[in-house]
Write an enzyme that holds these catalytic residues in place. Structure first.
Site, PDB file in Angstrom:
ATOM      1  N   LEU A 157     -17.763   2.811   1.239  1.00  0.00           N
ATOM      2  CA  LEU A 157     -17.626   4.186   1.724  1.00  0.00           C
ATOM      3  C   LEU A 157     -18.175   5.241   0.769  1.00  0.00           C
ATOM      4  CD1 LEU A 157     -16.196   5.898   4.002  1.00  0.00           C
ATOM      5  CD2 LEU A 157     -14.397   6.229   2.320  1.00  0.00           C
ATOM      6  N   HIS A 190     -14.306   1.604   9.892  1.00  0.00           N
ATOM      7  CA  HIS A 190     -13.520   2.195   8.814  1.00  0.00           C
ATOM      8  C   HIS A 190     -12.018   2.140   9.050  1.00  0.00           C
ATOM      9  CE1 HIS A 190     -12.700   4.858   5.493  1.00  0.00           C
ATOM     10  NE2 HIS A 190     -12.193   5.795   6.267  1.00  0.00           N
ATOM     11  N   GLU A 210      -1.270   2.045   8.523  1.00  0.00           N
ATOM     12  CA  GLU A 210      -2.386   1.716   9.401  1.00  0.00           C
ATOM     13  C   GLU A 210      -2.036   0.562  10.347  1.00  0.00           C
ATOM     14  OE1 GLU A 210      -6.151   1.720   7.385  1.00  0.00           O
ATOM     15  OE2 GLU A 210      -7.210   0.948   9.145  1.00  0.00           O
ATOM     16  N   THR A 255     -17.210   9.106   0.642  1.00  0.00           N
ATOM     17  CA  THR A 255     -16.163   9.934   1.253  1.00  0.00           C
ATOM     18  C   THR A 255     -16.714  11.094   2.077  1.00  0.00           C
ATOM     19  OG1 THR A 255     -14.317  11.410   0.799  1.00  0.00           O
ATOM     20  CG2 THR A 255     -15.964  11.245  -0.911  1.00  0.00           C
ATOM     21  N   GLU A 256     -15.917  11.446   3.112  1.00  0.00           N
ATOM     22  CA  GLU A 256     -16.199  12.658   3.883  1.00  0.00           C
ATOM     23  C   GLU A 256     -16.164  13.888   2.971  1.00  0.00           C
ATOM     24  OE1 GLU A 256     -14.649  12.532   7.822  1.00  0.00           O
ATOM     25  OE2 GLU A 256     -13.763  14.523   7.596  1.00  0.00           O
ATOM     26  N   GLN A 291     -12.423   3.306  14.492  1.00  0.00           N
ATOM     27  CA  GLN A 291     -13.199   4.401  13.912  1.00  0.00           C
ATOM     28  C   GLN A 291     -14.385   3.910  13.100  1.00  0.00           C
ATOM     29  OE1 GLN A 291     -11.612   7.338  10.726  1.00  0.00           O
ATOM     30  NE2 GLN A 291     -11.973   8.515  12.573  1.00  0.00           N
ATOM     31  N   HIS A 334     -16.932   5.247  10.368  1.00  0.00           N
ATOM     32  CA  HIS A 334     -17.112   6.356   9.423  1.00  0.00           C
ATOM     33  C   HIS A 334     -18.603   6.655   9.333  1.00  0.00           C
ATOM     34  CE1 HIS A 334     -16.997   8.813   5.849  1.00  0.00           C
ATOM     35  NE2 HIS A 334     -15.676   8.779   5.864  1.00  0.00           N
ATOM     36  N   ARG A 388      -9.125   9.373  14.536  1.00  0.00           N
ATOM     37  CA  ARG A 388      -8.348   9.920  13.417  1.00  0.00           C
ATOM     38  C   ARG A 388      -9.171  10.961  12.668  1.00  0.00           C
ATOM     39  NH1 ARG A 388      -8.212   8.980   7.822  1.00  0.00           N
ATOM     40  NH2 ARG A 388      -9.524   7.122   7.840  1.00  0.00           N
ATOM     41  N   PHE A 437     -12.518  19.330   5.613  1.00  0.00           N
ATOM     42  CA  PHE A 437     -12.747  17.982   6.126  1.00  0.00           C
ATOM     43  C   PHE A 437     -13.083  18.096   7.611  1.00  0.00           C
ATOM     44  CE2 PHE A 437     -11.425  13.647   4.357  1.00  0.00           C
ATOM     45  CZ  PHE A 437     -11.990  13.876   3.116  1.00  0.00           C
ATOM     46  N   LEU A 469      -3.912   8.978   5.002  1.00  0.00           N
ATOM     47  CA  LEU A 469      -3.054   8.961   3.813  1.00  0.00           C
ATOM     48  C   LEU A 469      -1.755   9.697   4.134  1.00  0.00           C
ATOM     49  CD1 LEU A 469      -5.549   9.583   0.842  1.00  0.00           C
ATOM     50  CD2 LEU A 469      -4.593   7.423   1.664  1.00  0.00           C
ATOM     51  N   ARG A 528     -15.278  12.537  13.170  1.00  0.00           N
ATOM     52  CA  ARG A 528     -16.057  11.347  12.791  1.00  0.00           C
ATOM     53  C   ARG A 528     -16.732  10.661  13.967  1.00  0.00           C
ATOM     54  NH1 ARG A 528     -12.022   8.884   8.152  1.00  0.00           N
ATOM     55  NH2 ARG A 528     -12.581  10.484   6.642  1.00  0.00           N
ATOM     56  N   GLY A 544       0.863  -1.185   0.000  1.00  0.00           N
ATOM     57  CA  GLY A 544       0.000   0.000   0.000  1.00  0.00           C
ATOM     58  C   GLY A 544       0.895   1.229   0.000  1.00  0.00           C
TER      59      GLY A 544
HETATM   60  C1  LIG Z   1     -12.690   3.014   1.584  1.00  0.00           C
HETATM   61  C2  LIG Z   1     -11.620   3.782   2.282  1.00  0.00           C
HETATM   62  C3  LIG Z   1     -11.417   5.120   1.996  1.00  0.00           C
HETATM   63  C4  LIG Z   1     -10.433   5.834   2.666  1.00  0.00           C
HETATM   64  N1  LIG Z   1     -10.252   7.171   2.364  1.00  0.00           N
HETATM   65  C5  LIG Z   1      -9.280   7.871   2.981  1.00  0.00           C
HETATM   66  C6  LIG Z   1      -9.038   9.229   2.655  1.00  0.00           C
HETATM   67  O1  LIG Z   1      -9.675   9.809   1.772  1.00  0.00           O
HETATM   68  N2  LIG Z   1      -8.070   9.882   3.320  1.00  0.00           N
HETATM   69  C7  LIG Z   1      -7.312   9.283   4.286  1.00  0.00           C
HETATM   70  O2  LIG Z   1      -6.440   9.935   4.851  1.00  0.00           O
HETATM   71  N3  LIG Z   1      -7.499   7.979   4.595  1.00  0.00           N
HETATM   72  C8  LIG Z   1      -8.462   7.264   3.961  1.00  0.00           C
HETATM   73  N4  LIG Z   1      -8.655   5.952   4.281  1.00  0.00           N
HETATM   74  C9  LIG Z   1      -7.678   5.275   5.147  1.00  0.00           C
HETATM   75  C10 LIG Z   1      -6.418   4.977   4.349  1.00  0.00           C
HETATM   76  O3  LIG Z   1      -6.740   4.746   3.011  1.00  0.00           O
HETATM   77  C11 LIG Z   1      -5.703   3.742   4.878  1.00  0.00           C
HETATM   78  O4  LIG Z   1      -5.510   3.861   6.266  1.00  0.00           O
HETATM   79  C12 LIG Z   1      -4.330   3.599   4.216  1.00  0.00           C
HETATM   80  O5  LIG Z   1      -4.427   3.676   2.819  1.00  0.00           O
HETATM   81  C13 LIG Z   1      -3.664   2.311   4.630  1.00  0.00           C
HETATM   82  O6  LIG Z   1      -2.466   2.178   3.908  1.00  0.00           O
HETATM   83  P1  LIG Z   1      -1.379   1.112   4.303  1.00  0.00           P
HETATM   84  O7  LIG Z   1      -0.217   1.347   3.418  1.00  0.00           O
HETATM   85  O8  LIG Z   1      -1.136   1.161   5.755  1.00  0.00           O
HETATM   86  O9  LIG Z   1      -2.053  -0.302   4.011  1.00  0.00           O
HETATM   87  P2  LIG Z   1      -2.952  -0.867   2.792  1.00  0.00           P
HETATM   88  O10 LIG Z   1      -3.093   0.095   1.686  1.00  0.00           O
HETATM   89  O11 LIG Z   1      -4.172  -1.402   3.423  1.00  0.00           O
HETATM   90  O12 LIG Z   1      -2.068  -2.046   2.248  1.00  0.00           O
HETATM   91  C14 LIG Z   1      -1.810  -3.217   2.997  1.00  0.00           C
HETATM   92  C15 LIG Z   1      -0.823  -4.049   2.219  1.00  0.00           C
HETATM   93  O13 LIG Z   1      -0.397  -5.129   3.034  1.00  0.00           O
HETATM   94  C16 LIG Z   1      -0.415  -6.323   2.291  1.00  0.00           C
HETATM   95  N5  LIG Z   1      -0.616  -7.431   3.239  1.00  0.00           N
HETATM   96  C17 LIG Z   1      -1.455  -7.492   4.301  1.00  0.00           C
HETATM   97  N6  LIG Z   1      -1.335  -8.672   4.934  1.00  0.00           N
HETATM   98  C18 LIG Z   1      -0.392  -9.366   4.261  1.00  0.00           C
HETATM   99  C19 LIG Z   1       0.169 -10.662   4.411  1.00  0.00           C
HETATM  100  N7  LIG Z   1      -0.208 -11.484   5.398  1.00  0.00           N
HETATM  101  N8  LIG Z   1       1.093 -11.073   3.517  1.00  0.00           N
HETATM  102  C20 LIG Z   1       1.492 -10.260   2.505  1.00  0.00           C
HETATM  103  N9  LIG Z   1       0.988  -9.020   2.316  1.00  0.00           N
HETATM  104  C21 LIG Z   1       0.058  -8.591   3.189  1.00  0.00           C
HETATM  105  C22 LIG Z   1      -1.549  -6.144   1.307  1.00  0.00           C
HETATM  106  O14 LIG Z   1      -1.375  -6.988   0.197  1.00  0.00           O
HETATM  107  C23 LIG Z   1      -1.388  -4.665   0.947  1.00  0.00           C
HETATM  108  O15 LIG Z   1      -0.444  -4.513  -0.088  1.00  0.00           O
HETATM  109  C24 LIG Z   1      -9.632   5.209   3.625  1.00  0.00           C
HETATM  110  C25 LIG Z   1      -9.817   3.863   3.910  1.00  0.00           C
HETATM  111  C26 LIG Z   1     -10.818   3.164   3.263  1.00  0.00           C
HETATM  112  C27 LIG Z   1     -11.030   1.730   3.652  1.00  0.00           C
END
Ligand SMILES: Cc1cc2nc3c(=O)[nH]c(=O)nc-3n(C[C@H](O)[C@H](O)[C@H](O)COP(=O)(O)OP(=O)(O)OC[C@H]3O[C@@H](n4cnc5c(N)ncnc54)[C@H](O)[C@@H]3O)c2cc1C
Length: 563
Positions: free
Chosen positions: A239, A337, A361, A241-242, A227, A229, A372, A113, A378, A273, A12
């Site tokens: 979702l 959320h 996250e 969005t906000e 959290q 949403h 949050r 926001f 992000l 939220r 991610g």
């Molecule tokens: C629908 C939605 C909308 C959102 N909108 C916003 C927004 O507008 N603004 C904002 O600030 N936040 C927003 N958020 C929150 C934010 O998007 C997330 O908190 C953030 O993107 C998480 O990023 P990350 O890199 O931590 O993990 P993620 O993007 O969740 O990626 C997790 C990664 O870990 C890998 N992984 C997990 N477990 C394993 C495993 N066992 N083995 C191998 N790989 C694994 C997955 O394959 C993936 O690549 C939103 C969340 C959601 C759900």
């Protein structure tokens, strides 16, 4: 056995941003991800990313909004760091080619926001996560970084002397298990929204990294803060969005009343939220909802603005609720959320197990505390992905590979073989997951009280026994989703129990954690983090506590939180 200096689990935003730091530092970095990188949940982020880039704004005001939003339990050093770095990383992402929405004068556009005292959320229509993720992915591909795609980490392995040694990984495409040795592992595995039944999260958000880290001895912090949403679609939980409220959308009840003024007279729909979710839940509980939902009304924004700023939302509402927001309000309800809690780290992303790092996250740095702010996650992923990636890269330059226990792979192979060889009777993983997730929603939701939480806490021992009796319908080696869900379910059980134990212990109401039996915040006793540890002997969760990290800024002193 393959080895790398630094192995990042997760592709991610946080994982990819961390990997780019490894590339910059010239170390051998690899990324492992259970889904294709562009299917990481970050891609689903809609509304935007916060940064004080307007000359009339100030990162210190952003930091104060965040401290207040956290209900005064976020770690102030990490919050200051994130907010000060925010304009820098927006500039970097812009330079890398992220197609942010723009004002007529060419500046990056910003929208209001929740919980923010300035319009500081940068966005790309309602696809902000997608454009950020694609930008980083382009860079990562260009760098030639080794990515183990569709490879599911089943175990985090420590050496006999307690240092990170590497991973046992399952190749989803072939069904083969293999090992990866690393001098350090950085967990960027995202959140655990699937502990609950109704969630905006991808089905892959099962908190694997958190569960593995805890089993390896690292504490998880503040797990009770989950959290909700305010605007998940009524039927699917997907979702809205906000940003829809940021653009001027109203919340109305079934009587057509715009009710938020009764709960947040200054900020209305743009209160934080936790406040908005509780207001909605109260409306629903007091009979002013309709089929468990209230409504998001965008009609007054007009067709052009909806199509220009919220195109994805419109399509989701039409496809999933049969409602075109140009003509009718969208039925929505509070939906799980975001995980404020996670792997406890210092402000450079180091966890208290040698060689272990966490970001995004999955981590609890903690910048979000008890609640949050929208647009801050992000930001968290990119700022702390970058900082943690740099820190871990520096660490591996002087670290060595530690002994990988000879039986680690065999143990996991035996576990998988045994799971697959069970007779076709007993408990189906999906049924057990459903039971737990439904109970979490019922007893550990927007409103909580001692009897419900205690009942829930009492169920985990039985669910763990049920888990030992699960069987798989699918025994095949290739894309065996049944097996993956079974492995993930064990993680969800661990994390669910952390949430419930924390919620039971925390006898106060703060941020997203609201106890009907303790409706006030209690700073004297509870302005502290909970830490959850895995107790191997008791096969359960043990709690401890840790002080909030403060910076001595008198403006950050706790006060009543109103919006
Ligand atoms: C629908 C939605 C909308 C959102 N909108 C916003 C927004 O507008 N603004 C904002 O600030 N936040 C927003 N958020 C929150 C934010 O998007 C997330 O908190 C953030 O993107 C998480 O990023 P990350 O890199 O931590 O993990 P993620 O993007 O969740 O990626 C997790 C990664 O870990 C890998 N992984 C997990 N477990 C394993 C495993 N066992 N083995 C191998 N790989 C694994 C997955 O394959 C993936 O690549 C939103 C969340 C959601 C759900």
């Amino acid at each position: 056995m393959k080895s790398h200096d630094l192995i990042i689990v997760g592709a991610g935003l946080s994982g990819m941003r961390a990997a780019l730091e490894g590339v910059k530092a010239g170390i051998d970095v690899a990324v492992v991800t259970k889904v294709h990188p562009l299917r990481s949940h970050s891609c689903a982020a809609q509304g935007g990313i916060n940064a004080a880039i307007n000359p009339n704004d100030d990162w210190r005001v952003h930091a104060y909004d965040t401290v207040k939003g956290s209900d005064f339990i976020g770690d102030e050093d990490a919050i200051d760091l994130m907010c000060e770095e925010a304009p820098i990383i927006i500039h970097e992402m812009d330079q890398m080619g992220t197609p942010f929405s723009r004002n007529d004068n060419g500046d990056i556009a910003q929208r209001p926001f929740g919980g923010a005292s300035f319009d500081r959320t940068c966005y790309a229509a309602d696809r902000t996560g997608q454009v950020l993720l694609h930008t980083l992915w382009e860079r990562l591909v260009h760098s030639g970084t080794h990515v183990y795609e569709e490879c599911h980490v089943f175990k985090l392995v420590l050496s006999a002397d307690g240092h990170v040694a590497g991973l046992v990984v399952y190749d989803i495409k072939t069904g083969e298990l293999f090992t990866l040795r690393g001098k350090a592992v950085l967990l960027a595995t995202g959140g655990y929204g699937r502990v609950f039944l109704s969630s905006t999260n991808a089905t892959t958000n099962t908190g694997d990294g958190m569960a593995y880290a805890m089993r390896a001895g690292a504490p998880l912090a503040d797990m009770e803060f989950v959290q909700f949403h305010p605007t998940g679609l009524r039927t699917s939980g997907i979702l809205v969005t906000e940003g829809a409220r940021g653009e001027g959308g109203y919340l109305i009840n079934a009587e057509g009343e715009r009710f938020m003024g009764r709960y947040a007279p200054k900020k209305w729909e743009l209160a934080s939220r936790d406040v908005v979710s509780r207001a909605e839940q109260t409306e629903i509980l007091e009979g002013r909802g309709e089929n468990g939902a209230i409504f998001l009304d965008l009609r007054h924004l007009g067709r052009d603005k909806i199509i220009d700023r919220l195109p994805q939302i419109r399509i989701l509402a039409m496809d999933l609720e049969g409602v075109d927001p140009i003509d009718a309000p969208i039925p929505v309800r509070p939906t799980v959320h975001y995980s404020m809690g996670g792997i406890r780290t210092d402000k450079y992303g180091a966890a208290p197990v040698p060689g272990l790092f966490a970001a995004g996250e999955a981590a609890c740095v903690s910048v979000h505390g008890a609640n949050r702010l929208g647009g801050n996650s992000l930001l968290d992923t990119i700022v702390f992905g970058k900082i943690t990636g740099a820190h871990a890269s520096k660490y591996v330059k002087t670290a060595r590979l530690h002994d990988f226990p000879a039986d680690a792979l065999g143990e996991v192979e035996e576990r998988v073989r045994e799971l697959k060889s069970r007779p076709d009777r007993g408990v189906r993983p999906a049924a057990l997951h459903h039971e737990m997730a439904e109970s979490m929603n019922a007893w550990c939701g927007v409103y909580r009280e001692v009897n419900g939480i205690a009942t829930l806490a009492g169920k985990f021992a039985g669910w763990r026994q049920d888990y030992e009796r699960i069987h798989l319908d699918d025994k095949s080696p290739i894309f065996n989703v049944d097996l993956l869900r079974a492995i993930e379910l064990r993680n969800l059980l661990d994390l669910g129990e952390c949430i419930v134990k924390g919620a039971l212990a925390r006898e106060e109401s703060r941020g997203a954690h609201f106890r009907i039996d303790f409706p006030n915040r209690d700073d004297a006793n509870w302005r502290k983090h909970t830490l959850a540890f895995w107790d191997e002997a008791g096969q359960t969760i043990r709690l401890d506590f840790e002080a909030v990290r403060t910076v001595g800024n008198p403006e950050y002193a706790p006060k009543e939180r109103t919006y």
